[in-house]
Motif scaffolding. Sequence first.
Motif, PDB file in Angstrom:
ATOM      1  N   ALA A  45       2.262  14.981 -14.816  1.00 31.12           N
ATOM      2  CA  ALA A  45       2.514  16.080 -15.594  1.00 31.12           C
ATOM      3  C   ALA A  45       3.109  15.631 -16.919  1.00 31.12           C
ATOM      4  N   GLY A  46       3.966  14.528 -16.700  1.00 33.71           N
ATOM      5  CA  GLY A  46       4.416  14.127 -17.964  1.00 33.71           C
ATOM      6  C   GLY A  46       3.320  13.319 -19.135  1.00 33.71           C
ATOM      7  N   VAL A  47       2.369  12.732 -18.593  1.00 30.36           N
ATOM      8  CA  VAL A  47       1.142  12.421 -19.414  1.00 30.36           C
ATOM      9  C   VAL A  47       0.670  13.489 -19.739  1.00 30.36           C
ATOM     10  N   LEU A  48       0.371  14.809 -19.042  1.00 24.90           N
ATOM     11  CA  LEU A  48      -0.327  15.852 -19.314  1.00 24.90           C
ATOM     12  C   LEU A  48       0.386  16.495 -20.830  1.00 24.90           C
ATOM     13  N   THR A  49       1.687  16.667 -20.960  1.00 23.39           N
ATOM     14  CA  THR A  49       2.066  17.157 -21.902  1.00 23.39           C
ATOM     15  C   THR A  49       2.660  16.163 -22.865  1.00 23.39           C
ATOM     16  N   THR A  50       2.433  14.758 -22.672  1.00 18.39           N
ATOM     17  CA  THR A  50       2.161  14.010 -23.774  1.00 18.39           C
ATOM     18  C   THR A  50       0.929  14.149 -24.446  1.00 18.39           C
ATOM     19  N   VAL A  51      -0.160  14.258 -23.742  1.00 13.30           N
ATOM     20  CA  VAL A  51      -1.482  14.289 -24.385  1.00 13.30           C
ATOM     21  C   VAL A  51      -1.379  15.893 -25.222  1.00 13.30           C
ATOM     22  N   PHE A  52      -0.785  16.577 -24.653  1.00 13.47           N
ATOM     23  CA  PHE A  52      -0.734  18.177 -25.506  1.00 13.47           C
ATOM     24  C   PHE A  52       0.178  17.796 -26.744  1.00 13.47           C
ATOM     25  N   GLY A  53       1.467  17.070 -26.664  1.00 15.76           N
ATOM     26  CA  GLY A  53       2.351  16.869 -27.499  1.00 15.76           C
ATOM     27  C   GLY A  53       1.985  16.084 -28.784  1.00 15.76           C
ATOM     28  N   ILE A  54       1.099  15.306 -28.560  1.00 15.40           N
ATOM     29  CA  ILE A  54       0.742  14.283 -29.431  1.00 15.40           C
ATOM     30  C   ILE A  54      -0.115  14.964 -30.659  1.00 15.40           C
ATOM     31  N   TYR A  55      -0.787  15.877 -30.215  1.00 13.06           N
ATOM     32  CA  TYR A  55      -1.717  16.778 -30.971  1.00 13.06           C
ATOM     33  C   TYR A  55      -0.780  17.481 -31.892  1.00 13.06           C
ATOM     34  N   CYS A  56       0.441  17.960 -31.572  1.00 16.26           N
ATOM     35  CA  CYS A  56       1.348  18.646 -32.330  1.00 16.26           C
ATOM     36  C   CYS A  56       1.874  17.637 -33.493  1.00 16.26           C
ATOM     37  N   PRO A 353       9.958  20.799 -27.082  1.00 10.26           N
ATOM     38  CA  PRO A 353      10.475  21.334 -25.863  1.00 10.26           C
ATOM     39  C   PRO A 353       9.260  20.955 -24.803  1.00 10.26           C
ATOM     40  N   ALA A 354       8.251  21.233 -25.119  1.00  6.92           N
ATOM     41  CA  ALA A 354       7.001  21.159 -23.916  1.00  6.92           C
ATOM     42  C   ALA A 354       7.002  19.873 -23.343  1.00  6.92           C
ATOM     43  N   ILE A 355       7.201  18.691 -24.157  1.00  7.14           N
ATOM     44  CA  ILE A 355       7.274  17.479 -23.847  1.00  7.14           C
ATOM     45  C   ILE A 355       8.296  17.258 -23.075  1.00  7.14           C
ATOM     46  N   ALA A 356       9.661  17.635 -23.266  1.00  3.10           N
ATOM     47  CA  ALA A 356      10.749  17.411 -22.496  1.00  3.10           C
ATOM     48  C   ALA A 356      10.464  18.046 -21.128  1.00  3.10           C
ATOM     49  N   ALA A 357      10.055  19.566 -21.092  1.00  7.37           N
ATOM     50  CA  ALA A 357       9.696  20.051 -19.955  1.00  7.37           C
ATOM     51  C   ALA A 357       8.902  19.389 -18.961  1.00  7.37           C
ATOM     52  N   GLY A 358       7.792  18.568 -19.497  1.00 13.16           N
ATOM     53  CA  GLY A 358       7.040  17.880 -18.941  1.00 13.16           C
ATOM     54  C   GLY A 358       7.707  16.754 -18.008  1.00 13.16           C
TER      55      GLY A 358
END
Length: 418
Positions: A45-56, A353-358
């Motif tokens: 899940a941490g990698v998942l939100t990192t993939v999401f967050g790096i876009y931002c 915040p989403a990365i922190a949540a992951g």
Amino acid sequence: MPVSRRLPRAAAFWSVAVFLVLMLAASGVPSPLYRVYQERFGFSAGVLTTVFGIYCFALLASLLVVGALSDHVGRRPVLVAAFVLEAAAMALFLFADGVGWLLTARVVQGLATGALTSTLGASLLDLQHRDRPLGAFINSASPGLGLSIGAAGAGLLVQFVPSPTDWVFGVLTVVFLLAAVGTVLLPESSPRLPGALASLRPRVHVPPVHRRAFVVALPILVACWALGGLYASLGPSLVADVFAIDNHLVGGLLILALNGTGIAGSVALRTSPPERALLVGALVFTVGVAGTIGALFATSAPLLFTAAVVTGFGFGAAFLGAVATITHGVAPGSRAGLLASVFVVGYLAFSLPAIAAGIAVEEFGLTRTTEVYGAVVVLLALLAVAGLLRARRSVGTLAPVERAEVFSDARSPAQLPG
């Protein structure tokens, strides 16, 4: 191309609106696919939100560097280059065979989306009809519409179509190449101004007359976008892991419930003064997030979706009020830059915040993390309500011209020039 071969102003306005929704739909497409990639490549899940967050982060870098560029070189050159870059991102997704490819694809998509967000938004303000301006309304409603189309469409394909990633990203690669070609037909809506190189210096610039409104709207911008980031990154995982609904379409429908009703919130409040839309939206948003926390305590999927609908309505109304209030009366040469500043705040709140949540999920679990996340978002929304009420009480101390710039007396946010 001769001027006579350009699209008429009205047709150009609606073409830009379609381009904006299309781009935002593409940004929402990966959300239901994260779990597909997670299962395929085996990451946490941490990698998942990192993939999401790096876009931002890439999007933010683009907004900070080229967000105001079209105010100086014109809208069309920036749009053509950004659409080509968006097509390249879709091609990278198409051929992705590991986490590294996903990260690269999201970086390229973020760079393209940052340039497109400010430039398309400013183009709407340029091209809107003087007597029926809809720029602020479309700028505020298009994120909900675009993300809903992208998430729901991708969720359907994942559930019912073999090789959904090939279909999604193959089609989008072609679509964005065609969009780059179609942009050539648009009339140039912004005069060229000196200072193009200076505009590339990373900064967030809010003209002085807009700063008080910006500060007042800041907490609700952060609250709304932070919750949107949680839904976009971990929403499908929440449906599957907490509510035991292992269906990719349902995960996409949760995102649709939030973002789709955002459109209804924008429509319902668009005839209200901007500060009223901001206040009503923030209060409804607070009720919706409280309902989400209640759904987690009760482990009730129907309550979760009902709360998402209420939250989305508040999101749409509050974001409309924020955009209309902040950008009221903005000068043509500052439109892209001011919108870039709004979206810098939004995407910072969408990502960090989403990365922190992951990361927190690994330690505290998805349910507890979401409960604490929701509580913080509620506090931010209530802070926005308090700040708005305080500002409205003190507005009488401002000079009449300043008052008009900060809180419009216009009857409709749609009638604001930005």
